[in-house]
Enzyme design. Structure first.
Site, PDB file in Angstrom:
ATOM      1  N   HIS A  55     -50.378 -13.193 -28.648  1.00  0.00           N
ATOM      2  CA  HIS A  55     -50.134 -13.989 -29.855  1.00  0.00           C
ATOM      3  C   HIS A  55     -48.695 -14.504 -29.876  1.00  0.00           C
ATOM      4  O   HIS A  55     -47.963 -14.336 -30.856  1.00  0.00           O
ATOM      5  CB  HIS A  55     -50.427 -13.176 -31.120  1.00  0.00           C
ATOM      6  CG  HIS A  55     -50.944 -14.030 -32.242  1.00  0.00           C
ATOM      7  ND1 HIS A  55     -52.036 -13.692 -33.002  1.00  0.00           N
ATOM      8  CD2 HIS A  55     -50.528 -15.217 -32.722  1.00  0.00           C
ATOM      9  CE1 HIS A  55     -52.262 -14.628 -33.911  1.00  0.00           C
ATOM     10  NE2 HIS A  55     -51.351 -15.564 -33.754  1.00  0.00           N
ATOM     11  N   GLU A  69     -56.457  -7.653 -33.857  1.00  0.00           N
ATOM     12  CA  GLU A  69     -55.116  -7.408 -33.331  1.00  0.00           C
ATOM     13  C   GLU A  69     -54.457  -6.252 -34.074  1.00  0.00           C
ATOM     14  O   GLU A  69     -54.488  -6.192 -35.299  1.00  0.00           O
ATOM     15  CB  GLU A  69     -54.260  -8.668 -33.459  1.00  0.00           C
ATOM     16  CG  GLU A  69     -54.727  -9.788 -32.547  1.00  0.00           C
ATOM     17  CD  GLU A  69     -53.901 -11.055 -32.718  1.00  0.00           C
ATOM     18  OE1 GLU A  69     -53.058 -11.092 -33.634  1.00  0.00           O
ATOM     19  OE2 GLU A  69     -54.110 -12.004 -31.943  1.00  0.00           O
ATOM     20  N   ASP A 120     -54.637 -16.544 -26.682  1.00  0.00           N
ATOM     21  CA  ASP A 120     -53.386 -16.059 -27.264  1.00  0.00           C
ATOM     22  C   ASP A 120     -53.641 -15.301 -28.563  1.00  0.00           C
ATOM     23  O   ASP A 120     -52.741 -14.641 -29.073  1.00  0.00           O
ATOM     24  CB  ASP A 120     -52.431 -17.232 -27.530  1.00  0.00           C
ATOM     25  CG  ASP A 120     -51.064 -16.781 -28.004  1.00  0.00           C
ATOM     26  OD1 ASP A 120     -50.423 -15.976 -27.291  1.00  0.00           O
ATOM     27  OD2 ASP A 120     -50.639 -17.207 -29.102  1.00  0.00           O
ATOM     28  N   ARG A 152     -56.802 -18.225 -34.106  1.00  0.00           N
ATOM     29  CA  ARG A 152     -57.112 -16.899 -34.623  1.00  0.00           C
ATOM     30  C   ARG A 152     -58.206 -16.250 -33.791  1.00  0.00           C
ATOM     31  O   ARG A 152     -59.189 -16.895 -33.401  1.00  0.00           O
ATOM     32  CB  ARG A 152     -57.566 -16.977 -36.088  1.00  0.00           C
ATOM     33  CG  ARG A 152     -56.453 -17.275 -37.084  1.00  0.00           C
ATOM     34  CD  ARG A 152     -55.419 -16.176 -37.109  1.00  0.00           C
ATOM     35  NE  ARG A 152     -54.584 -16.236 -38.289  1.00  0.00           N
ATOM     36  CZ  ARG A 152     -53.424 -15.603 -38.407  1.00  0.00           C
ATOM     37  NH1 ARG A 152     -52.968 -14.885 -37.403  1.00  0.00           N
ATOM     38  NH2 ARG A 152     -52.721 -15.674 -39.514  1.00  0.00           N
TER      39      ARG A 152
END
Length: 331
Positions: free
Chosen positions: A297, A265, A260, A236
């Site tokens: 992600h 986001e 990632d 996260r």
């Protein structure tokens, strides 16, 4: 019985349609994100399947209650963006998919570690910026077997990552608030995170985001880490302070990062049809660094994962609607 699936990507559509046909249940797909406005499209449906990193707020669950929708089935693991108290107060049951393909994320984490350990980004930069492509002493990398890997979080994903890093010959140490009873001799638990920070050449995050670990990786921690250390975050974004990470990379406090999962986001990140350009200055800066690999992600994104995420999510909706208790109920 009829369900609606929000924020459906193109690669999910065949699996959603197949599930509906196999179970003789009406399932409607939409590419829109679930918000207090778009939930109006769910009026008359019995349950919602959704995948997004933006918040499921109190106001949203109040709309669930107003529309008489009692079931929300997430197509992912994390629930840090869900107001669980508000869901309960409005009579909404929630499920997630805790294990759609741990191997997919673990493999991606190891791929990032290999890319960064062998300084592939520097080779790419040489080719793309200077249109040169030749051997350079600056590209000398390190074997995984020469390194100590610190795993934070030894759930399903973390355990698969341990197996893969061990297979490459690494020494693996790990930390978890709730350690396994047995490690089978594959790795060594340490008593505190400080040991992970100070001893690891590679740190790979496989933990949920909580209020307690928000910005766990900050300037103070980066100073503790080895100057040749690599941070891998497929968990996260909130766990890492982005501005402190950029400073650590630019100043040489750490050697590289595989990211990632990003802070804050946007919905566009998971919209397969989005054509919006990146405007976040931090993301742009990270994307231009040769010692960074930055991805949207997508560590989970394999055909096996997509199939399992859709199938398990829809199965959970059906189970809840039929009055049974699903195995993946979030409480």
């Amino acid at each position: 019985m009829k369900f609606i699936a929000y924020n459906v990507r193109d690669d999910e559509i065949p699996f959603v349609e197949k599930w509906g046909k196999d179970h003789h249940i009406e399932v409607t797909s939409t590419t829109t994100t679930l918000t207090t406005e778009t939930i109006n499209d769910a009026d008359g449906f019995d349950g919602i399947s959704c995948l997004q990193t933006i918040p499921y707020s109190q106001e949203l669950f109040e709309r669930f209650h107003e529309l008489g929708i009692k079931y929300l089935s997430l197509r992912n693991v994390g629930v840090d963006n869900v107001d669980l108290q508000a869901a309960k107060a409005n009579g909404v049951q929630i499920t997630n998919v805790p294990a759609y393909s741990p191997e997919s994320i673990a493999e991606f984490a190891v791929m990032m570690a290999l890319y960064l350990s062998r300084k592939v980004g520097y080779m790419q930069q040489q080719l793309q910026e200077r249109h040169e492509f030749h051997f350079s002493p600056d590209f000398m990398g390190r074997l995984i077997s020469e390194q100590t890997v610190g795993i934070i979080g030894t759930g399903r994903i973390g355990r698969h990552a341990i197996q893969l890093f061990r297979g490459l010959g690494a020494r693996v140490i790990a930390y978890d608030k709730y350690p396994l009873k047995s490690t089978n001799g594959e790795f060594e638990y340490v008593d505190d995170l400080k040991t992970i920070f100070e001893q690891s050449d590679i740190i790979s995050l496989h933990m949920p985001a909580t209020k307690e670990n928000q910005h766990l990786f900050n300037h103070e921690v980066f100073e503790m880490m080895k100057d040749n250390a690599i941070l891998i975050n497929t968990a996260r974004g909130a766990i890492v302070n982005t501005s402190d990470l950029i400073f650590a990379l630019e100043s040489g406090e750490i050697a590289g990062a595989g990211i990632d999962a990003l802070e804050n986001e946007s919905a566009d990140l998971q919209d397969s049809r989005s054509t919006k350009k990146i405007t976040d200055s931090d993301v742009i800066k990270l994307s231009m660094m040769p010692n960074v690999i930055l991805t949207p992600h997508s560590a989970f994104h394999t055909s096996e994962s997509v199939k399992n995420m859709v199938t398990i999510s829809m199965d959970n909706l059906k189970t809840m609607f039929n009055g049974a208790r699903p195995n993946d109920l979030v409480e």
